[in-house]
Enzyme design. Structure first.
Site, PDB file in Angstrom:
ATOM      1  N   LYS A 103     -65.066  95.967 -30.492  1.00 27.95           N
ATOM      2  CA  LYS A 103     -64.852  97.201 -31.256  1.00 27.95           C
ATOM      3  C   LYS A 103     -66.200  97.876 -31.522  1.00 27.95           C
ATOM      4  O   LYS A 103     -67.266  97.274 -31.391  1.00 27.95           O
ATOM      5  CB  LYS A 103     -64.154  96.906 -32.590  1.00 27.95           C
ATOM      6  CG  LYS A 103     -64.909  95.927 -33.509  1.00 27.95           C
ATOM      7  CD  LYS A 103     -66.025  96.535 -34.339  1.00 27.95           C
ATOM      8  CE  LYS A 103     -66.757  95.516 -35.190  1.00 27.95           C
ATOM      9  NZ  LYS A 103     -67.958  96.066 -35.871  1.00 27.95           N
ATOM     10  N   ASP A 230     -63.719  90.724 -40.173  1.00 28.68           N
ATOM     11  CA  ASP A 230     -63.403  91.698 -39.124  1.00 28.68           C
ATOM     12  C   ASP A 230     -62.174  91.322 -38.306  1.00 28.68           C
ATOM     13  O   ASP A 230     -61.642  92.155 -37.568  1.00 28.68           O
ATOM     14  CB  ASP A 230     -64.589  91.841 -38.154  1.00 28.68           C
ATOM     15  CG  ASP A 230     -65.760  92.594 -38.764  1.00 28.68           C
ATOM     16  OD1 ASP A 230     -65.594  93.150 -39.871  1.00 28.68           O
ATOM     17  OD2 ASP A 230     -66.833  92.621 -38.134  1.00 28.68           O
TER      18      ASP A 230
END
Length: 408
Positions: A103, A230
């Protein structure tokens, strides 16, 4: 005396061991990925792609009688489907290969310091097309996982987030499946790209497939926050507004076109996340409202002024060469990038708007060992895992299916 010349050509996919029978001449192509199947049956006949033609051609001619040529075309679809149905009934999932994408943080605001020592953040996370591949095979062991990888320096024991994720899944569900895992690593470590977090989320997803999906996606997302802030993001659809420590995930419609290219440039040096946060000063950070950044991106797209990262100043203190790299990319890009910014806590510099790095990265000795990759934005449908986009850079890998199964 008449003569008869017969030409016979026989081509079958190598793993399909069936005898020729005259049947339908229809051609078939099965390319549906396992990731499109939410449950634990193999459905492997839906996943094979016949990259070679599947037929028997018999051509015959008689030179004396001038008889017309006869052509018979055979397609083994019916026989193959019967075999696949039989295997599906008798065998569960035993092997699975999944894409594990990373990401970027399109913007990253740090909004406060928490009592538990962590910081509150507000960030637009988005999955991109760069990623690892992880192969899972059921192990005969009921007590230990075995992990291997293609790069040095990656821990292979309980320190690895993949092993932590599998242990967490067994703890939460009471299942006893253990695995042989091979991690084909392409995402650099210490890059601010969440590669390890993605690996953990992918492992949770895989373990759930092997167990017949006894947990919901929401369960997996909630559990994953116990081992990393995350990780829950990757159970979004790929674009999310994340708050708290990053574990509070709000899915948002992706307003960023998937055809916008980007380039990732990461120097060999990594930024210690702990050291970056240690040097962070809240009173010197940006005061812009993160929701206003989100709204602007949704209406006008990505631009330099919306790609705010409050961790850039402390990261540039930890690694001064990183600040110089960003400045040089902006200067040398001459407007080819819509925005240039650091992802996460570093040390990857992202240039959105072009897949090409500036020429100095190739020419200067200082950057001979940098990691570079083009990428694009991706998402995933509900109840499916992420799939690596087909591009010129990975088309050579298409001989290996995105998922594999044990047909025996």
């Amino acid at each position: 005396m008449s003569s008869c010349n017969i030409l016979c050509s026989y081509q079958l996919y190598s793993s399909c061991n069936v005898k020729p029978q005259i049947g339908s001449s229809r051609k078939s192509c099965f390319s549906q990925s396992w990731s499109n199947r939410p449950h634990g049956l193999s459905y492997f006949h839906k996943n094979f792609e016949f990259r070679r033609s599947n037929f028997v051609i018999v051509k015959a001619s008689d030179s004396t009688t001038s008889r017309k040529q006869v052509e018979i075309t055979y397609n083994p679809e019916e026989k193959f489907n019967k075999l696949a149905d039989e295997v599906d009934r008798e065998a569960g999932l035993t092997r699975l290969t999944l894409f594990s994408p990373c990401k970027i943080n399109v913007f990253l605001r740090i909004t406060g310091k928490r009592d538990d020592g962590y910081h509150d953040l507000a960030s637009l996370f988005h999955v991109i097309s760069l990623g690892d591949k992880i192969k899972f095979s059921l192990s005969p062991s009921k007590s230990k996982d075995r992990l291997s990888t293609n790069v040095a320096g990656v821990p292979l024991d309980e320190r690895n987030l993949i092993i932590k994720a599998l242990n967490l899944y067994r703890k939460k569900t009471g299942t006893d499946n253990h695995f042989w895992i091979h991690l084909d690593k392409k995402v650099p470590t210490g890059a601010g790209l969440g590669g390890g977090s993605s690996n953990a989320a992918t492992a949770l997803w895989a373990a759930n497939q092997f167990s017949g999906c006894v947990a919901s996606e929401k369960d997996l997302q909630e559990w994953s926050g116990e081992i990393g802030s995350d990780i829950p993001f990757f159970f979004s659809h790929g674009a999310a507004y994340c708050t708290g420590r990053g574990e509070v995930v709000q899915d948002i419609p992706s307003s960023i076109p998937f055809d916008i290219p980007m380039v990732l440039i990461k120097p060999q040096q990594a930024c210690s996340t702990a050291e970056v946060y240690k040097r962070f000063q809240l009173d010197l950070s940006s005061k812009v409202d993160p929701l206003s950044l989100l709204e602007k991106i949704s209406t006008t797209g990505i631009s330099q002024d919306v790609c705010v990262n409050d961790l850039e100043p402390p990261a540039f203190e930890v690694l001064p060469s990183l600040k110089r790299l960003k400045q040089r990319v902006i200067a040398a890009g001459r407007g080819q990038y819509d925005a240039v910014f650091m992802s996460g806590s570093g040390s990857t510099i992202v240039g959105v708007g072009s897949p090409d790095p500036p020429q100095f990265v190739y020419d200067d000795e200082e950057y001979k060992d940098v990691f570079m990759s083009e990428a694009s934005f991706i998402t995933r449908p509900a109840n499916e895992w992420y799939v690596e986009p087909v591009s010129a850079s990975n088309i050579g890998d298409q001989t290996e299916f995105s998922t594999t199964f044990d047909e025996s």
